[in-house]
Design a protein around this motif. Structure first.
Motif, mmCIF file in Angstrom:
data_model
loop_
_atom_site.group_PDB
_atom_site.id
_atom_site.type_symbol
_atom_site.label_atom_id
_atom_site.label_comp_id
_atom_site.label_asym_id
_atom_site.label_seq_id
_atom_site.Cartn_x
_atom_site.Cartn_y
_atom_site.Cartn_z
ATOM 1 N N PHE A 14 -76.498 -23.455 -8.648
ATOM 2 C CA PHE A 14 -76.135 -25.118 -8.584
ATOM 3 C C PHE A 14 -74.330 -24.558 -7.479
ATOM 4 C CE2 PHE A 14 -73.206 -27.961 -10.295
ATOM 5 C CZ PHE A 14 -74.267 -28.846 -10.418
ATOM 6 N N ALA A 15 -73.388 -23.040 -8.221
ATOM 7 C CA ALA A 15 -71.600 -23.994 -6.793
ATOM 8 C C ALA A 15 -72.174 -24.031 -5.741
ATOM 9 C CB ALA A 15 -71.262 -22.692 -7.761
ATOM 10 N N ILE B 49 -91.236 -29.538 2.635
ATOM 11 C CA ILE B 49 -89.631 -28.680 2.141
ATOM 12 C C ILE B 49 -90.063 -28.984 1.178
ATOM 13 C CG2 ILE B 49 -87.092 -28.468 3.054
ATOM 14 C CD1 ILE B 49 -87.817 -29.351 5.911
ATOM 15 N N THR B 50 -89.278 -28.750 0.008
ATOM 16 C CA THR B 50 -88.873 -28.626 -1.178
ATOM 17 C C THR B 50 -87.306 -28.758 -1.786
ATOM 18 O OG1 THR B 50 -89.170 -26.332 -2.073
ATOM 19 C CG2 THR B 50 -91.133 -28.017 -1.320
ATOM 20 N N GLY B 51 -86.943 -28.792 -2.323
ATOM 21 C CA GLY B 51 -85.614 -28.337 -3.139
ATOM 22 C C GLY B 51 -85.850 -27.891 -4.266
ATOM 23 N N ARG B 52 -86.422 -26.851 -4.282
ATOM 24 C CA ARG B 52 -86.648 -25.444 -5.354
ATOM 25 C C ARG B 52 -85.908 -24.719 -4.916
ATOM 26 N NH1 ARG B 52 -92.052 -24.041 -6.222
ATOM 27 N NH2 ARG B 52 -92.620 -23.561 -3.740
ATOM 28 N N ARG B 53 -85.038 -24.201 -6.360
ATOM 29 C CA ARG B 53 -84.305 -22.843 -5.860
ATOM 30 C C ARG B 53 -84.188 -21.565 -6.965
ATOM 31 N NH1 ARG B 53 -79.439 -24.484 -7.857
ATOM 32 N NH2 ARG B 53 -80.079 -26.592 -7.877
ATOM 33 N N ALA B 54 -83.954 -20.749 -6.925
ATOM 34 C CA ALA B 54 -84.555 -19.687 -8.033
ATOM 35 C C ALA B 54 -83.833 -19.357 -8.712
ATOM 36 C CB ALA B 54 -84.376 -18.123 -7.046
ATOM 37 N N SER B 55 -81.945 -19.874 -8.824
ATOM 38 C CA SER B 55 -80.803 -20.273 -9.812
ATOM 39 C C SER B 55 -81.607 -21.316 -10.781
ATOM 40 C CB SER B 55 -79.887 -20.141 -8.819
ATOM 41 O OG SER B 55 -79.900 -21.160 -8.470
ATOM 42 N N GLN B 56 -83.042 -22.060 -10.434
ATOM 43 C CA GLN B 56 -82.689 -23.313 -11.171
ATOM 44 C C GLN B 56 -83.799 -22.957 -12.866
ATOM 45 O OE1 GLN B 56 -84.987 -25.513 -8.298
ATOM 46 N NE2 GLN B 56 -83.345 -27.018 -8.688
ATOM 47 N N GLY B 57 -83.981 -21.449 -12.632
ATOM 48 C CA GLY B 57 -84.866 -20.915 -13.691
ATOM 49 C C GLY B 57 -85.950 -21.312 -13.524
ATOM 50 N N GLY B 58 -87.049 -21.111 -15.057
ATOM 51 C CA GLY B 58 -88.355 -20.841 -14.736
ATOM 52 C C GLY B 58 -89.375 -20.480 -14.575
ATOM 53 N N ASP C 292 -75.435 -26.443 -23.848
ATOM 54 C CA ASP C 292 -77.153 -26.520 -23.171
ATOM 55 C C ASP C 292 -77.019 -25.463 -21.662
ATOM 56 O OD1 ASP C 292 -78.463 -28.447 -24.406
ATOM 57 O OD2 ASP C 292 -78.134 -29.426 -23.780
ATOM 58 N N ALA C 293 -77.564 -24.350 -21.366
ATOM 59 C CA ALA C 293 -78.082 -23.658 -20.581
ATOM 60 C C ALA C 293 -79.128 -23.778 -19.453
ATOM 61 C CB ALA C 293 -78.374 -21.778 -21.548
ATOM 62 N N GLY C 294 -78.742 -23.160 -18.445
ATOM 63 C CA GLY C 294 -79.706 -23.597 -17.358
ATOM 64 C C GLY C 294 -79.348 -24.971 -16.053
ATOM 65 N N GLU C 295 -79.869 -25.177 -15.400
ATOM 66 C CA GLU C 295 -79.600 -26.710 -14.428
ATOM 67 C C GLU C 295 -80.378 -27.382 -14.463
ATOM 68 O OE1 GLU C 295 -79.377 -25.946 -10.466
ATOM 69 O OE2 GLU C 295 -78.916 -23.131 -10.582
ATOM 70 N N TYR D 13 -93.612 -31.500 6.412
ATOM 71 C CA TYR D 13 -92.883 -33.360 6.023
ATOM 72 C C TYR D 13 -91.475 -32.758 4.766
ATOM 73 C CZ TYR D 13 -95.865 -36.734 7.601
ATOM 74 O OH TYR D 13 -96.934 -37.159 9.063
ATOM 75 N N GLN D 14 -90.704 -33.988 4.376
ATOM 76 C CA GLN D 14 -90.062 -33.194 2.480
ATOM 77 C C GLN D 14 -89.834 -33.867 2.268
ATOM 78 O OE1 GLN D 14 -86.035 -33.213 3.722
ATOM 79 N NE2 GLN D 14 -85.438 -32.492 0.979
ATOM 80 N N THR D 15 -91.526 -33.314 1.025
ATOM 81 C CA THR D 15 -91.046 -33.792 -0.411
ATOM 82 C C THR D 15 -89.960 -34.063 -1.176
ATOM 83 O OG1 THR D 15 -91.392 -32.207 -1.507
ATOM 84 C CG2 THR D 15 -94.014 -33.546 -0.720
ATOM 85 N N THR D 16 -89.388 -35.425 -1.522
ATOM 86 C CA THR D 16 -88.147 -35.028 -2.398
ATOM 87 C C THR D 16 -88.522 -36.315 -3.822
ATOM 88 O OG1 THR D 16 -86.216 -35.513 -2.332
ATOM 89 C CG2 THR D 16 -86.635 -36.979 -1.153
ATOM 90 N N ALA D 17 -88.065 -35.941 -4.261
ATOM 91 C CA ALA D 17 -87.599 -36.442 -6.005
ATOM 92 C C ALA D 17 -85.627 -36.907 -5.891
ATOM 93 C CB ALA D 17 -88.191 -36.123 -7.307
ATOM 94 N N PHE D 18 -85.684 -36.429 -4.661
ATOM 95 C CA PHE D 18 -83.891 -37.337 -4.777
ATOM 96 C C PHE D 18 -82.724 -36.068 -5.432
ATOM 97 C CE2 PHE D 18 -86.316 -40.266 -2.921
ATOM 98 C CZ PHE D 18 -85.450 -39.991 -1.517
ATOM 99 N N GLY D 19 -83.409 -35.086 -5.917
ATOM 100 C CA GLY D 19 -82.261 -34.720 -6.677
ATOM 101 C C GLY D 19 -81.433 -33.437 -4.910
ATOM 102 N N LEU D 20 -80.474 -32.859 -6.132
ATOM 103 C CA LEU D 20 -79.084 -32.966 -5.634
ATOM 104 C C LEU D 20 -79.624 -31.911 -4.133
ATOM 105 C CD1 LEU D 20 -76.557 -32.160 -7.810
ATOM 106 C CD2 LEU D 20 -76.776 -33.871 -6.999
#
Length: 265
Positions: A188-189, A153-162, A226-229, A48-55
């Protein structure tokens, strides 16, 4: 030599051993997001895909629509505190892609008023962990149990930090759930480029100074410096980078459910 776990287009045998997980990630790490998703469709059962409808989640939805006529169903956790623009986007995505959207809300609650009668107002201020559990963790676990979900399936990416900086393509959480992060290596680009090139629908708030959109009470517009996505999410909170869904909350709280307040103001 191809590891046995990757040698055929057949469902993975779960649970995965650490050796098999490492072999899978060694294979997936050099693939494109589309190739990772194609592999997942072929190999991962009950996906399945879990999503909060982020990019990033929207990019995955769009990619899947091009890869298969039967994309994994979407699970949307309605916290009851989303922006109106988020709910509007849910309807746009359902119309655009025709993919099933399974909505789960806090247990026993249909409206914000019902939630606040049960737990009191502004639970996120009084007990942040209890709030995260009530609106995200418990509904997610309930959804996975009722639908037999083995992987998401998630929308997580390493460049999002934390806590996301060390993401791998495929992870296994403390409950045994597989978490596929197909765009783990994208910046993000790249996401922004894909959204624009493919005219993927997205949250209108992103054009109004927001970088990342969650609940209205934990999301603010971001300043130019502000820094960070994910700037604007839990602003001023360096210790808070996740909502609880992707943390070892069950271990930390020993599966403790939030208790309703004894008195309501």
């Amino acid at each position: 030599m191809t590891p046995p776990v990757l040698s055929a287009s057949a469902p993975l045998k779960l649970p995965l051993s650490r050796e098999d997980l490492n072999a899978i990630n060694a294979h997936l790490i050099s693939l494109s997001p589309e190739e990772i998703l194609r592999w997942a469709i072929e190999h991962i059962p009950a996906l399945y895909q879990t999503t909060a409808f982020g990019l990033t989640g929207l990019v995955a939805i769009d990619m899947l629509s091009k890869l298969t006529t039967s994309p994994p169903p979407l699970i949307f956790l309605d916290t009851l505190y989303h922006f109106p623009e988020t709910y509007e986007l849910v309807d746009v995505v359902k119309t655009r892609y025709g993919v099933p959207v399974i909505v789960y809300k806090p247990e026993g609650c249909v409206t914000t008023e019902e939630f606040e009668r049960k737990y009191g107002e502004r639970l996120w201020e009084r007990d942040e962990g209890a709030y995260d559990y009530a609106v995200k963790v418990e509904p997610a676990r309930r959804a996975y149990s009722e639908h037999g979900v083995k992987a998401v399936i998630t929308g997580r990416r390493a460049s999002q930090g934390g806590a996301r900086t060390s993401l791998e393509p495929l992870e296994v959480d403390e409950t045994g759930l597989l978490k596929l992060n197909p765009l783990f290596a994208w910046t993000f680009a790249f996401v922004d480029w894909y959204i624009k090139k493919n005219e993927v629908p997205h949250n209108k708030l992103l054009e109004q100074g927001y970088r990342s959109v969650g609940d209205w009470h934990s999301t603010t517009k971001s300043g130019e410096d502000d820094a960070g996505e994910r700037a604007g999410r839990w602003a001023g909170r360096e210790d808070k980078t996740e909502c609880g869904l992707h943390q070892d909350y069950f271990k930390a709280k020993a599966q403790q459910r939030p208790s309703p307040p004894q008195t309501l103001d």
